[in-house]
Design a protein around this motif. Structure first.
Motif, PDB file in Angstrom:
ATOM      1  N   LEU A 182      23.771 -15.828  -0.693  1.00  0.00           N
ATOM      2  CA  LEU A 182      22.454 -15.699  -0.095  1.00  0.00           C
ATOM      3  C   LEU A 182      21.429 -15.434  -1.188  1.00  0.00           C
ATOM      4  CD1 LEU A 182      21.487 -15.853   2.840  1.00  0.00           C
ATOM      5  CD2 LEU A 182      21.502 -13.359   2.899  1.00  0.00           C
ATOM      6  N   VAL A 183      20.339 -16.175  -1.130  1.00  0.00           N
ATOM      7  CA  VAL A 183      19.249 -15.991  -2.082  1.00  0.00           C
ATOM      8  C   VAL A 183      18.100 -15.301  -1.361  1.00  0.00           C
ATOM      9  CG1 VAL A 183      17.609 -17.124  -3.623  1.00  0.00           C
ATOM     10  CG2 VAL A 183      19.933 -18.018  -3.402  1.00  0.00           C
ATOM     11  N   TYR A 184      17.668 -14.160  -1.911  1.00  0.00           N
ATOM     12  CA  TYR A 184      16.583 -13.394  -1.297  1.00  0.00           C
ATOM     13  C   TYR A 184      15.224 -13.973  -1.708  1.00  0.00           C
ATOM     14  CZ  TYR A 184      20.376  -9.931  -1.016  1.00  0.00           C
ATOM     15  OH  TYR A 184      21.563  -9.298  -0.795  1.00  0.00           O
ATOM     16  N   PRO A 185      14.208 -13.805  -0.858  1.00  0.00           N
ATOM     17  CA  PRO A 185      12.858 -14.246  -1.250  1.00  0.00           C
ATOM     18  C   PRO A 185      12.307 -13.361  -2.359  1.00  0.00           C
ATOM     19  CG  PRO A 185      12.783 -13.035   0.812  1.00  0.00           C
ATOM     20  CD  PRO A 185      14.237 -13.218   0.493  1.00  0.00           C
ATOM     21  N   ARG A 186      11.315 -13.852  -3.053  1.00  0.00           N
ATOM     22  CA  ARG A 186      10.651 -13.050  -4.081  1.00  0.00           C
ATOM     23  C   ARG A 186      10.034 -11.819  -3.443  1.00  0.00           C
ATOM     24  NH1 ARG A 186       9.312 -18.260  -6.035  1.00  0.00           N
ATOM     25  NH2 ARG A 186      10.042 -18.615  -8.171  1.00  0.00           N
ATOM     26  N   VAL A 187      10.111 -10.695  -4.146  1.00  0.00           N
ATOM     27  CA  VAL A 187       9.473  -9.456  -3.698  1.00  0.00           C
ATOM     28  C   VAL A 187       8.327  -9.155  -4.655  1.00  0.00           C
ATOM     29  CG1 VAL A 187       9.772  -6.976  -3.411  1.00  0.00           C
ATOM     30  CG2 VAL A 187      11.535  -8.548  -2.581  1.00  0.00           C
ATOM     31  N   HIS A 188       7.119  -9.068  -4.119  1.00  0.00           N
ATOM     32  CA  HIS A 188       5.932  -8.861  -4.943  1.00  0.00           C
ATOM     33  C   HIS A 188       5.573  -7.374  -4.984  1.00  0.00           C
ATOM     34  CE1 HIS A 188       5.136 -13.192  -5.043  1.00  0.00           C
ATOM     35  NE2 HIS A 188       5.526 -13.186  -3.775  1.00  0.00           N
ATOM     36  N   PRO A 189       5.177  -6.859  -6.131  1.00  0.00           N
ATOM     37  CA  PRO A 189       4.729  -5.462  -6.198  1.00  0.00           C
ATOM     38  C   PRO A 189       3.421  -5.290  -5.451  1.00  0.00           C
ATOM     39  CG  PRO A 189       4.336  -6.567  -8.289  1.00  0.00           C
ATOM     40  CD  PRO A 189       5.128  -7.521  -7.454  1.00  0.00           C
ATOM     41  N   LEU A 190       3.276  -4.190  -4.749  1.00  0.00           N
ATOM     42  CA  LEU A 190       2.050  -3.891  -4.017  1.00  0.00           C
ATOM     43  C   LEU A 190       1.228  -2.860  -4.772  1.00  0.00           C
ATOM     44  CD1 LEU A 190       3.433  -3.702  -0.356  1.00  0.00           C
ATOM     45  CD2 LEU A 190       2.618  -5.692  -1.638  1.00  0.00           C
ATOM     46  N   SER A 191      -0.055  -2.889  -4.560  1.00  0.00           N
ATOM     47  CA  SER A 191      -0.943  -1.972  -5.263  1.00  0.00           C
ATOM     48  C   SER A 191      -0.697  -0.537  -4.821  1.00  0.00           C
ATOM     49  CB  SER A 191      -2.395  -2.355  -5.001  1.00  0.00           C
ATOM     50  OG  SER A 191      -2.716  -2.133  -3.635  1.00  0.00           O
ATOM     51  N   GLY A 192      -1.160   0.406  -5.619  1.00  0.00           N
ATOM     52  CA  GLY A 192      -0.989   1.819  -5.299  1.00  0.00           C
ATOM     53  C   GLY A 192      -1.652   2.220  -3.993  1.00  0.00           C
ATOM     54  N   TRP A 193      -2.881   1.732  -3.757  1.00  0.00           N
ATOM     55  CA  TRP A 193      -3.552   2.046  -2.510  1.00  0.00           C
ATOM     56  C   TRP A 193      -2.783   1.476  -1.320  1.00  0.00           C
ATOM     57  CZ3 TRP A 193      -6.675   5.803  -2.278  1.00  0.00           C
ATOM     58  CH2 TRP A 193      -7.565   6.104  -3.304  1.00  0.00           C
ATOM     59  N   THR A 194      -2.278   0.288  -1.470  1.00  0.00           N
ATOM     60  CA  THR A 194      -1.522  -0.320  -0.368  1.00  0.00           C
ATOM     61  C   THR A 194      -0.292   0.496  -0.036  1.00  0.00           C
ATOM     62  OG1 THR A 194      -2.270  -2.530  -1.020  1.00  0.00           O
ATOM     63  CG2 THR A 194      -0.331  -2.400   0.394  1.00  0.00           C
ATOM     64  N   ARG A 195       0.437   0.903  -1.061  1.00  0.00           N
ATOM     65  CA  ARG A 195       1.649   1.682  -0.824  1.00  0.00           C
ATOM     66  C   ARG A 195       1.331   3.004  -0.138  1.00  0.00           C
ATOM     67  NH1 ARG A 195       3.284   3.226  -5.392  1.00  0.00           N
ATOM     68  NH2 ARG A 195       2.024   2.019  -6.847  1.00  0.00           N
ATOM     69  N   ARG A 196       0.260   3.645  -0.540  1.00  0.00           N
ATOM     70  CA  ARG A 196      -0.087   4.926   0.082  1.00  0.00           C
ATOM     71  C   ARG A 196      -0.453   4.746   1.553  1.00  0.00           C
ATOM     72  NH1 ARG A 196      -1.916   5.879  -5.222  1.00  0.00           N
ATOM     73  NH2 ARG A 196      -4.021   5.088  -4.863  1.00  0.00           N
ATOM     74  N   GLU A 197      -1.164   3.672   1.867  1.00  0.00           N
ATOM     75  CA  GLU A 197      -1.501   3.422   3.265  1.00  0.00           C
ATOM     76  C   GLU A 197      -0.246   3.126   4.095  1.00  0.00           C
ATOM     77  OE1 GLU A 197      -4.248   3.837   4.744  1.00  0.00           O
ATOM     78  OE2 GLU A 197      -5.509   4.205   3.003  1.00  0.00           O
ATOM     79  N   LEU A 198       0.682   2.404   3.506  1.00  0.00           N
ATOM     80  CA  LEU A 198       1.932   2.107   4.219  1.00  0.00           C
ATOM     81  C   LEU A 198       2.732   3.383   4.450  1.00  0.00           C
ATOM     82  CD1 LEU A 198       3.131  -1.143   2.388  1.00  0.00           C
ATOM     83  CD2 LEU A 198       1.968  -0.967   4.586  1.00  0.00           C
ATOM     84  N   PHE A 199       2.797   4.246   3.435  1.00  0.00           N
ATOM     85  CA  PHE A 199       3.583   5.472   3.561  1.00  0.00           C
ATOM     86  C   PHE A 199       3.005   6.384   4.640  1.00  0.00           C
ATOM     87  CE2 PHE A 199       4.661   5.099  -1.245  1.00  0.00           C
ATOM     88  CZ  PHE A 199       5.461   4.009  -0.955  1.00  0.00           C
ATOM     89  N   SER A 200       1.687   6.380   4.781  1.00  0.00           N
ATOM     90  CA  SER A 200       1.059   7.289   5.749  1.00  0.00           C
ATOM     91  C   SER A 200       1.435   6.932   7.187  1.00  0.00           C
ATOM     92  CB  SER A 200      -0.458   7.253   5.586  1.00  0.00           C
ATOM     93  OG  SER A 200      -0.975   5.986   5.979  1.00  0.00           O
ATOM     94  N   LEU A 201       1.889   5.705   7.427  1.00  0.00           N
ATOM     95  CA  LEU A 201       2.258   5.309   8.788  1.00  0.00           C
ATOM     96  C   LEU A 201       3.459   6.070   9.313  1.00  0.00           C
ATOM     97  CD1 LEU A 201       1.904   1.440   8.443  1.00  0.00           C
ATOM     98  CD2 LEU A 201       0.312   2.993   9.594  1.00  0.00           C
ATOM     99  N   SER A 202       4.292   6.594   8.418  1.00  0.00           N
ATOM    100  CA  SER A 202       5.525   7.253   8.848  1.00  0.00           C
ATOM    101  C   SER A 202       5.388   8.756   8.961  1.00  0.00           C
ATOM    102  CB  SER A 202       6.649   6.945   7.854  1.00  0.00           C
ATOM    103  OG  SER A 202       6.413   7.618   6.631  1.00  0.00           O
ATOM    104  N   GLN A 203       4.223   9.297   8.610  1.00  0.00           N
ATOM    105  CA  GLN A 203       4.078  10.753   8.550  1.00  0.00           C
ATOM    106  C   GLN A 203       3.403  11.251   9.816  1.00  0.00           C
ATOM    107  OE1 GLN A 203       2.024  11.483   4.895  1.00  0.00           O
ATOM    108  NE2 GLN A 203       3.622  10.490   3.664  1.00  0.00           N
ATOM    109  N   THR A 204       4.141  12.027  10.618  1.00  0.00           N
ATOM    110  CA  THR A 204       3.623  12.538  11.878  1.00  0.00           C
ATOM    111  C   THR A 204       3.990  14.002  12.027  1.00  0.00           C
ATOM    112  OG1 THR A 204       5.638  11.917  13.071  1.00  0.00           O
ATOM    113  CG2 THR A 204       3.857  10.284  12.972  1.00  0.00           C
ATOM    114  N   ASP A 205       3.465  14.599  13.107  1.00  0.00           N
ATOM    115  CA  ASP A 205       3.810  15.986  13.463  1.00  0.00           C
ATOM    116  C   ASP A 205       3.499  16.952  12.334  1.00  0.00           C
ATOM    117  OD1 ASP A 205       6.777  14.805  15.103  1.00  0.00           O
ATOM    118  OD2 ASP A 205       4.746  15.049  15.906  1.00  0.00           O
ATOM    119  N   ARG A 206       2.298  16.857  11.745  1.00  0.00           N
ATOM    120  CA  ARG A 206       1.913  17.794  10.699  1.00  0.00           C
ATOM    121  C   ARG A 206       1.638  19.166  11.323  1.00  0.00           C
ATOM    122  NH1 ARG A 206       0.389  15.783   5.787  1.00  0.00           N
ATOM    123  NH2 ARG A 206       0.478  13.522   5.594  1.00  0.00           N
ATOM    124  N   THR A 207       1.978  20.211  10.611  1.00  0.00           N
ATOM    125  CA  THR A 207       1.749  21.582  11.061  1.00  0.00           C
ATOM    126  C   THR A 207       1.177  22.384   9.918  1.00  0.00           C
ATOM    127  OG1 THR A 207       3.898  22.427  10.373  1.00  0.00           O
ATOM    128  CG2 THR A 207       3.796  21.363  12.522  1.00  0.00           C
TER     129      THR A 207
END
Length: 334
Positions: free
Chosen positions: A151-176
């Motif tokens: 199996l040959v995987y598709p190319r994986v492109h690096p994402l910008s720092g701002w993009t990665r931070r926005e993506l990571f914030s989607l998983s963070q819930t239930d802050r206290t």
């Protein structure tokens, strides 16, 4: 079975020998013709008894488009080694280097380099051998049964720092407001409390860095869904793989739904492999889950990525532009 150039030349010599024998006597047959006939008969019998050998093919691991690896063929079930020119058949999404290789089949392995040109399942085989007798007078084509695939995987492109931070914030819930022991440092994302900013580390990195505590938030799965026009499945595969693996590498569970099905990937190594395999086999079709956290739509004119209420081209996400406005920066500077 057919004559080689050497075999054809010997036949010409034998015919000429018969002609000479008619003029100068039968002794000329002993000098040239009889040995030639013996060689032709022996070569023909050797190849007639020859069966196609079986092949054991040592394939490299699954990998990404553009990578090059070595493939090795080993021949089995060969009673007596023979000289042969070996060519291995490869799929349209692969490029083999080196061309046909002449070896002693049964004694020596054959190796060649293969480059992964296209994503998806790629096949090898069957191998073909042009076998020659010991004297090189005859040759015949042998097809070695058996095929393999990887199996040959598709190319994986690096994402910008701002993009990665926005993506990571989607998983963070239930802050206290409760605090537990210090866990780690990470980049600032939209919504982080100013009291959590680690100013000393931020000054060294020229970017906002926050302290993360064990009880700061719960990590939830992020849903990614994508669809593509008939001529844009490859672009969908690259965009979906790039986004999904960035989330996975940040230890965020990912649910990836594409036209070829759905994968619930955990944060272990097998989860990353599941995501890449799913993207490698993606086909065109509609977006299965339009309400996903991240929606990827590949069209003939480009790839659009929707995250929350914002939409951006995938090229800009990989190139460094932000998905949302600068509210996080203004909040941090206040």
């Amino acid at each position: 079975m057919r004559l080689t150039r050497r075999g054809g030349a010997l036949v010409v010599v034998c015919v000429a020998g018969f002609a000479v024998a008619g003029v100068f006597g039968a002794r000329s047959l002993n000098a040239v013709v009889l040995p030639g006939i013996v060689g032709l008969v022996a070569g023909a019998l050797q190849l007639r008894r020859l069966d196609a050998p079986s092949v054991s093919r040592e394939l490299p691991n699954d990998d990404f488009v553009g990578e090059t690896h070595e493939v090795t063929l080993r021949f089995r079930d060969v009673d007596r080694p023979f000289v042969g020119t070996v060519t291995d058949t490869v799929g349209a999404g692969l490029s083999a280097s080196g061309g046909p290789t002449t070896v002693a089949v049964g004694d020596e392995p054959v190796s060649y380099d293969v480059t992964y040109d296209e994503r998806g399942e790629q096949r090898f085989g069957p191998a073909r051998v042009v076998a020659r007798d010991v004297l090189g007078l005859f040759e015949t084509d042998l097809v070695c049964p058996g095929t393999d695939s990887l199996l040959v995987y598709p190319r994986v492109h690096p994402l910008s720092g701002w993009t990665r931070r926005e993506l990571f914030s989607l998983s963070q819930t239930d802050r206290t407001d409760e605090r537990s022991e210090f866990d780690s440092l990470r980049e600032y994302v939209r919504g982080d409390a100013l009291r959590d900013i680690h100013w000393k580390s931020s000054a060294k990195r020229d970017d906002l860095i926050v302290q993360q505590f064990a009880a700061d938030y719960d990590v939830t799965s992020v849903t990614v869904s994508g669809g593509a026009d008939p001529d844009a499945a490859d672009e969908l595969a690259e965009a979906a793989a790039s986004i999904a693996t960035v989330l996975h590498d940040a230890e965020i569970p990912v649910t990836l739904s594409l036209p070829n099905g759905r994968v619930d990937a955990d944060v272990d190594l097998s989860g990353r492999t599941q995501l890449l395999e799913h993207c490698a086999l993606v086909v065109d079709g509609a977006v299965p889950d339009p309400d996903a956290d991240i929606v990827v739509e590949a069209r003939s004119g480009g790839v659009e990525v929707r995250i929350g209420e914002g939409s951006q081209s995938f090229a800009s996400l990989a190139g460094g532009r932000r998905i949302v406005d600068d509210a996080a920066t203004r909040e941090a500077a206040a």
